[in-house]
Scaffold this active site. Structure first.
Site, PDB file in Angstrom:
ATOM      1  N   HIS A 186      -4.673  14.683 -17.908  1.00 23.50           N
ATOM      2  CA  HIS A 186      -5.493  15.164 -19.051  1.00 23.50           C
ATOM      3  C   HIS A 186      -7.008  15.417 -18.561  1.00 23.50           C
ATOM      4  CE1 HIS A 186      -6.194  14.677 -23.290  1.00 23.50           C
ATOM      5  NE2 HIS A 186      -7.009  13.988 -23.474  1.00 23.50           N
ATOM      6  N   SER A 224      -9.306  17.597 -25.555  1.00 25.93           N
ATOM      7  CA  SER A 224      -8.798  16.670 -26.333  1.00 25.93           C
ATOM      8  C   SER A 224      -8.993  16.512 -27.959  1.00 25.93           C
ATOM      9  CB  SER A 224      -8.940  15.265 -25.720  1.00 25.93           C
ATOM     10  OG  SER A 224      -8.194  14.187 -26.137  1.00 25.93           O
ATOM     11  N   ASP A 283      -0.136  15.074 -18.395  1.00 29.11           N
ATOM     12  CA  ASP A 283      -1.134  15.056 -19.389  1.00 29.11           C
ATOM     13  C   ASP A 283      -0.302  14.146 -20.665  1.00 29.11           C
ATOM     14  OD1 ASP A 283      -3.165  15.218 -21.240  1.00 29.11           O
ATOM     15  OD2 ASP A 283      -3.039  17.414 -21.212  1.00 29.11           O
TER      16      ASP A 283
END
Length: 327
Positions: free
Chosen positions: A307, A141, A280
């Site tokens: 995610h 991320s 995601d």
């Protein structure tokens, strides 16, 4: 009996009671590490310049070494704890570290330090402090953003790069999450807009909407969330997040606004794995595209995960990651 005599007698009695138990142990029953240093379970503070420091921890032992960059911005290392069950058993040594102003590291509360450039140089300071070279860097991320930035500036130290669940621009991220939002019921979209227009995105009702409509589907699809994920997000430094990201996942109005490295990806020459997921916040097609733009790239996309595919598609995520790390 005087108090001093009583205490002396008590100490003698305790020593007599304990002595047989100690004597029963033999040298081969006890294993101790080397006595030439104080052992702290792999934890270290690393000086990163300007009088500041961050916390790191070594896990496992092996010739293949991986440094993990957590997301958020402002989350911490704890959601990576699942890596302990996969990397060390395969002979891979890895390092946690909490970025400045995250859980175990120094709390400066100084927003002037929360910039992409400074956090990138922080990663290099951590590398130097840990004595790593020709190592793998895995960023997830926001950590994936930092991994891209690090590779563009310091890739001579890398053996390989893993960009997990992060697109190559803030615009690409916002475009995809906006598409997700457009599929919410009209009543939900109206309620989100109500809080956003009132600049009340920290309101518990707004946060509950985010959790129910976005996080439970596109962040982590397990119910309940794994303990490491829950603890990491419970300790999330929202001030860091707001300065870098913005008010919520639906915008990039902070210092990440305008971040774009699509044109620079061909400059990354080390082996690179991009990892994404069907459910995601990031567009999985962006993950595939990124792998074609770096010099030596490959991609892996989870068909069932989100995610946090490292948890909700765990076996497949780590099979792909370990295959890459073992080369």
């Amino acid at each position: 009996m005087k108090r001093r005599s009583f205490l002396s007698l008590g100490a003698m009695t305790a020593a007599a009671t304990l002595r047989p138990r100690v004597a029963s142990a033999t040298t081969k029953d006890i294993r101790l590490p080397s006595p030439d240093t104080v052992h702290v379970g792999g934890s270290r503070r690393i000086e990163i310049g300007g009088g500041h420091w961050v916390w790191t921890k070594k896990v496992g032992s092996g010739s293949t070494k991986v440094l993990l960059l957590h997301g958020g911005p402002g989350a911490d290392h704890r959601y990576f704890e699942g890596f302990e069950d996969f990397l060390p058993p395969n002979g891979i040594e890895f390092y946690y570290y909490d970025q400045l102003d995250s859980t175990n590291s120094e709390k400066t509360n100084d927003p002037s330090l929360w910039t992409i450039e400074r956090y990138t140089d922080e990663v290099e300071a951590v590398r130097q402090g840990l004595g790593l070279d020709q190592f793998y860097l895995l960023g997830h991320s926001w950590g994936g953003l930092l991994a891209i930035e690090y590779a563009l500036k310091y890739q001579q130290h890398l053996k390989g790069l893993v960009i997990s669940n992060m697109a190559a621009s803030s615009e690409a991220f916002v475009k995809h999450v906006s598409k997700i939002r457009s599929q919410f019921p009209e009543s939900v979209r109206a309620e989100l807009e109500h809080y956003e227009n009132a600049n009340k995105t920290d309101d518990p009702a707004y946060q509950k909407l985010l959790f129910e409509k976005l996080y439970k589907v596109f962040i982590c699809r397990l119910d309940p969330w794994p303990d490491p994920v829950q603890r990491s997000l419970d300790g999330w430094n929202q001030h860091v997040y707001n300065v870098l990201q913005g008010r919520s996942e639906f915008e990039a109005s902070g210092r990440m606004k305008g971040w774009d490295r699509w044109a620079d990806l061909p400059k990354i020459k080390v082996r690179t794995l991009t990892m994404g997921a069907r459910y995601d916040e990031m567009d999985p097609e962006d993950m595939r595209k990124m792998a074609t733009l770096v010099a030596h790239g490959q991609s892996w996309i989870s068909e069932t995960g989100s995610h946090f595919a490292m948890y909700d598609d765990q076996q497949n995520y780590f099979r792909a990651l370990l295959t890459f790390l073992q080369g």
